[in-house]
Each structure stands twice: as C-alpha cells, then as structure tokens.
Design an enzyme around this catalytic site. Structure first.
Site, PDB file in Angstrom:
ATOM      1  CE  LYS A  52     -10.136  13.096  27.592  1.00 44.57           C
ATOM      2  NZ  LYS A  52     -11.526  13.344  27.185  1.00 44.57           N
ATOM      3  CD  GLN A  96     -13.399  11.592  24.620  1.00 44.84           C
ATOM      4  OE1 GLN A  96     -13.075  11.622  25.806  1.00 44.84           O
ATOM      5  NE2 GLN A  96     -13.020  12.526  23.762  1.00 44.84           N
ATOM      6  CG  ASP A 119     -15.378  16.019  30.273  1.00 41.01           C
ATOM      7  OD1 ASP A 119     -14.200  16.398  30.154  1.00 41.01           O
ATOM      8  OD2 ASP A 119     -15.856  15.066  29.642  1.00 41.01           O
TER       9      ASP A 119
HETATM   10  N1  GUN Z   1     -14.534  15.319  23.003  1.00 38.09           N
HETATM   11  C1  GUN Z   1     -13.677  16.306  22.668  1.00 38.09           C
HETATM   12  N2  GUN Z   1     -13.201  16.922  23.773  1.00 38.09           N
HETATM   13  C2  GUN Z   1     -13.775  16.305  24.821  1.00 38.09           C
HETATM   14  C3  GUN Z   1     -13.681  16.478  26.224  1.00 38.09           C
HETATM   15  O1  GUN Z   1     -12.978  17.342  26.749  1.00 38.09           O
HETATM   16  N3  GUN Z   1     -14.422  15.634  26.983  1.00 38.09           N
HETATM   17  C4  GUN Z   1     -15.229  14.679  26.444  1.00 38.09           C
HETATM   18  N4  GUN Z   1     -15.937  13.917  27.264  1.00 38.09           N
HETATM   19  N5  GUN Z   1     -15.347  14.493  25.142  1.00 38.09           N
HETATM   20  C5  GUN Z   1     -14.622  15.303  24.339  1.00 38.09           C
END
Ligand code: GUN
Length: 294
Positions: A52, A96, A119
């Site tokens: 990211k 995350q 998100d």
């Molecule tokens: N863990 C697995 N997929 C995601 C996501 O799209 N966002 C976040 N914050 N954590 C995750």
C-alpha cells in the site's frame, strides 16, 4: 476464456491517478495523504501494508506508516487513531487487520472518522453503501466492480453467486451487485458454510465470486459453461516444484475452472492488486472531499 488482468488494470489506474496528482500539483492543490497503522509483526500484514505504501509512492501520494509494537494497548492505539482523525494533513487512513487478540477490532473501526475511513469498514460507510448513498466502498468489492466495469462485463439480470459472507468481501459485494445500476442489477445468492448443496447453487451462476479462503475449493464441475469467475482467495499452499516450497493459490481450482469460464481472474494477478488501487482511489476521493465534502 479471457483473463481478467488485475495487474494490467491496476497499472492503468495508477497511471490515471499519477496524472491526476500531477494536475493537482500544477494547480498548487493538496497532495493526497494516506496513513496506515500496523500493530505487531503479522508477516502477511507486513507485505500488504508495504504494498500500500509503495503504491502511494508510485502515484505521487504522500504516505505515513505508523508501526506499533505487538503489545500496544487498545487505549494507545485509539489515541493514535484519534490523532489521525484530527490531523488535517491526513486525508484517509487504515488500521491493518487483523489486530492482536487483546485489541477489540470493532472498537478501533468505530473510532475511525467515517470521512477518513478509506477502507470503508466503518458502519456509517457500510450503512451508506447498503442504502446506495455515496460512501467509501471496501477495497476488495470496489476492486471487483472496477474489473467488471473496465472489461464491460454485462451484469444486469445476471445471476451472481457469492461464496462466503465476510464483512469485508462476501456481504458487501452481494449488496453492491444487487444494487440498481451498473455494475449491479444482478440477482444475488449469498452462500456460506451452512448452504445446502453448494455446487448446485454455484452451477446456476452467470457470475461466481469466490471469497472463502479455502485453496482451490471451487471445482470445474461446479461452474456453468461461459460463467464469469472472480477469485478473491489468496492462499499459500505447499508446492514441491517451487524453490520456496510454496505457491499462492486462489479459492478456485484454476486448471479445472478456467476452460469452462468466459472470463476469470487469475491468482496472483487478479483481484488482489485491484484492492490496493481501490484504496488509492478512495484516498483521492477523501482528499477531494467527494463523499463527505471538504
Ligand atoms: N486485512 C486484510 N484485508 C484488509 C484490508 O483491506 N484493510 C485492512 N485495514 N486490513 C486488512
């Protein structure tokens, strides 16, 4: 059979985003800024967050990575979240997941300001999505919609079978594909571990979305000839032919299913890469105040 090439699409989208950042810079506007909080050392999470942050750099966004020790308390984490909520330079941020066991993920998600929740996990964004109001869409379902759009895949009146009812993929994509408009207007069946005769349900699908986290679960004889197959799974499985001893497999048995499908996403190189670009698209929207205003 055509591959739905998430790598190609994500590169295209990143070029579009980079061009927009260039325009913003030319006009002296504010560069979009994404922050990410990671707690502990979960190896998969480390890889996802690194990707990211790298993607932000590729498109010219500002990014901030906040690393917290695995024993960070919930209170400390909530303080960091609040700091980002208040920071006018941060347009959007993510925490995350998964978080260490001693932290309540729901409490943390609820603490994120909906207008910075890129998100799309906050119930305000989820509720707005369900009602068809402008909202930040969760990244994976948004990536799936983008694939369908950019490959001009017809969805109106199609029967879509979603396998898996998670909050971050199965449930939201089932809502989004049943909404009015394109891509949507599908008749959706949401299946899960209690579904009776899953193969029979999947056989009725014009569009299959597999999001269960079980490697190569969907078999060739479950899939109708000409179906569109979206494989959300990212599973690491043993493979003696690889130097590492493992490989990444989707939730779909690609060898069996690909010959029967009209379009299929590969793993890797499909939905996964689109997830990151969706997050970038949401960050740009946040920075422009597109959902909640400035
Ligand atoms: N863990 C697995 N997929 C995601 C996501 O799209 N966002 C976040 N914050 N954590 C995750």
């Amino acid at each position: 059979m055509y591959l739905l090439d998430g790598k190609l699409l994500s590169e295209q989208i990143k070029l579009e985003l980079a061009a927009e950042v260039d325009q913003i810079k030319l006009q002296g506007g504010k560069i979009p800024h994404l922050a990410a909080i990671i707690v502990g050392e979960n190896p998969a999470s480390q890889v996802y967050v690194a990707s990211k942050i790298k993607s932000c750099e590729q498109v010219g966004f500002k990014s901030t990575l906040i690393r917290c020790e695995a024993d960070t308390s919930q209170e400390e984490l909530l303080k960091i979240v609040d700091g980002l909520n208040q920071d006018p330079d941060v347009d959007g941020f993510i925490v995350q997941l998964p978080l260490p066991k001693h932290i309540d993920e729901e409490a943390v998600t609820l603490a994120i300001a909906p207008e910075k929740d890129v998100d799309g996990f906050h119930p305000v964004n989820f509720g707005r999505m369900a009602q068809g109001l402008p909202s930040f869409l969760p990244a994976t379902p948004m990536g799936i919609l983008e694939i369908l759009k950019r490959y001009n895949i017809e969805t109106s009146g199609k029967h879509c079978v979603v396998i898996g009812r998670s909050n971050i993929v199965g449930t939201p994509i089932s809502i989004l594909l049943s909404r009015k408009g394109y891509p949507g207007d599908c008749t959706v069946t949401l299946t899960h571990s209690r579904t009776k005769d899953l193969p029979a349900e999947v056989r009725r699908a014009d569009i299959v979305v597999a999001a269960i986290g079980i490697p190569e679960f969907v078999k060739g004889d479950w899939v109708k000839e000409g179906a569109v197959v979206i494989d959300v799974g990212i599973n690491r499985i043993p493979d003696d032919t690889k130097k590492s001893g493992t490989r990444i497999a989707g939730d779909v048995d690609f060898e069996q299913v690909a010959p029967k499908s009209s379009f299929i996403t590969p793993v890797p190189g499909g939905v996964g890469l689109m997830t990151v670009t969706s997050l970038l698209m949401n960050t740009l929207k946040a920075s422009k105040g597109e959902i909640y205003g400035k």
